[in-house]
Scaffold this active site. Sequence first.
Site, PDB file in Angstrom:
ATOM      1  N   GLU A  79       0.839  -1.203   0.000  1.00  0.00           N
ATOM      2  CA  GLU A  79       0.000   0.000   0.000  1.00  0.00           C
ATOM      3  C   GLU A  79       0.872   1.250   0.000  1.00  0.00           C
ATOM      4  O   GLU A  79       1.834   1.343   0.748  1.00  0.00           O
ATOM      5  CB  GLU A  79      -0.923  -0.009   1.227  1.00  0.00           C
ATOM      6  CG  GLU A  79      -1.825  -1.231   1.307  1.00  0.00           C
ATOM      7  CD  GLU A  79      -2.808  -1.326   0.141  1.00  0.00           C
ATOM      8  OE1 GLU A  79      -2.920  -0.377  -0.649  1.00  0.00           O
ATOM      9  OE2 GLU A  79      -3.456  -2.389   0.022  1.00  0.00           O
ATOM     10  N   ARG A  89     -17.859   0.443   4.829  1.00  0.00           N
ATOM     11  CA  ARG A  89     -18.940  -0.187   4.051  1.00  0.00           C
ATOM     12  C   ARG A  89     -19.751  -1.114   4.929  1.00  0.00           C
ATOM     13  O   ARG A  89     -20.950  -1.305   4.721  1.00  0.00           O
ATOM     14  CB  ARG A  89     -18.289  -0.947   2.880  1.00  0.00           C
ATOM     15  CG  ARG A  89     -19.230  -1.609   1.902  1.00  0.00           C
ATOM     16  CD  ARG A  89     -18.446  -2.328   0.802  1.00  0.00           C
ATOM     17  NE  ARG A  89     -17.540  -3.359   1.316  1.00  0.00           N
ATOM     18  CZ  ARG A  89     -17.918  -4.587   1.684  1.00  0.00           C
ATOM     19  NH1 ARG A  89     -19.174  -4.957   1.578  1.00  0.00           N
ATOM     20  NH2 ARG A  89     -17.024  -5.462   2.147  1.00  0.00           N
ATOM     21  N   CYS A 142      -8.202  -1.277   8.032  1.00  0.00           N
ATOM     22  CA  CYS A 142      -6.796  -1.356   7.608  1.00  0.00           C
ATOM     23  C   CYS A 142      -6.239   0.032   7.306  1.00  0.00           C
ATOM     24  O   CYS A 142      -5.138   0.379   7.741  1.00  0.00           O
ATOM     25  CB  CYS A 142      -6.645  -2.268   6.388  1.00  0.00           C
ATOM     26  SG  CYS A 142      -6.834  -4.014   6.819  1.00  0.00           S
ATOM     27  N   HIS A 166      -1.338  -5.632   2.277  1.00  0.00           N
ATOM     28  CA  HIS A 166      -2.526  -6.490   2.257  1.00  0.00           C
ATOM     29  C   HIS A 166      -2.148  -7.846   1.654  1.00  0.00           C
ATOM     30  O   HIS A 166      -1.400  -7.896   0.668  1.00  0.00           O
ATOM     31  CB  HIS A 166      -3.638  -5.881   1.390  1.00  0.00           C
ATOM     32  CG  HIS A 166      -4.646  -5.083   2.157  1.00  0.00           C
ATOM     33  ND1 HIS A 166      -4.845  -3.738   1.941  1.00  0.00           N
ATOM     34  CD2 HIS A 166      -5.522  -5.440   3.132  1.00  0.00           C
ATOM     35  CE1 HIS A 166      -5.811  -3.311   2.756  1.00  0.00           C
ATOM     36  NE2 HIS A 166      -6.237  -4.319   3.486  1.00  0.00           N
TER      37      HIS A 166
HETATM   38  N1  PCA Z   1      -8.904  -6.292   6.423  1.00  0.00           N
HETATM   39  C1  PCA Z   1      -9.790  -5.168   6.595  1.00  0.00           C
HETATM   40  C2  PCA Z   1      -9.755  -4.860   8.070  1.00  0.00           C
HETATM   41  C3  PCA Z   1      -9.094  -6.012   8.723  1.00  0.00           C
HETATM   42  C4  PCA Z   1      -8.510  -6.793   7.616  1.00  0.00           C
HETATM   43  O1  PCA Z   1      -7.774  -7.770   7.743  1.00  0.00           O
HETATM   44  C5  PCA Z   1      -9.441  -3.983   5.697  1.00  0.00           C
HETATM   45  O2  PCA Z   1      -8.888  -4.209   4.605  1.00  0.00           O
HETATM   46  O3  PCA Z   1      -9.713  -2.847   6.066  1.00  0.00           O
END
Ligand code: PCA
Length: 205
Positions: A79, A89, A142, A166
Amino acid sequence: MTRVLVTGFDPFANSASNASEEAVRALSDRVGSSEIITRILPCVFGRSSELLRHAVRDHAPDIVICVGEAGGRSCVSLERYAINRDDARIPDNSGQQPTDRIIVADAPLAVESTLPVKAIVEALQADAVPAELSLSAGSYVCNHVFYTLMHLADATPSIRAAGFVHVPVESTMPTALAVRGIETVIRVTDARGSSDITAVGGRED
Ligand code: PCA
């Protein structure tokens, strides 16, 4: 020895598991010359960033890498920018569902990862781990943790580099591959600090 704090998240959205938790829990205590400290954060606005702050205060890490699960993605995503907004959401694990809420008052709308994201993507791809740059971590928990992390890192000169990654769901990327990917993120960041390579990373979507 470099001390690296790596966080994952607990399951959310009625899922039984979270790929980031599985991968972070499976990390070794040592990666190269780095000592690894792990924490699992709750998928809850506010509480997650509070626990992250405590972990940074308690362990004084040189590098902080927060990891989350991204359903619908097939690559490890480095990211690039965190945005100063909570816009959920779906409710978080405590039932909160903020809309367009500012995370940190009087702070920039966007902040940039200080991980060497392009060098990391190159190293991951060379190791046959599917990987890509991603412009945004969304606007859910996140991104909330990512923004808080970068704000905290900015005020903590001992942190050499920090950022957010991610990973896909486990059915898309097995835990062992996600672990190998996170270990590469750690190795490249330990070697380079925040110094990135110059490489094309633009995209239109
Ligand atoms: N993914 C979510 C929140 C916790 C996670 O593992 C996100 O992408 O915001």
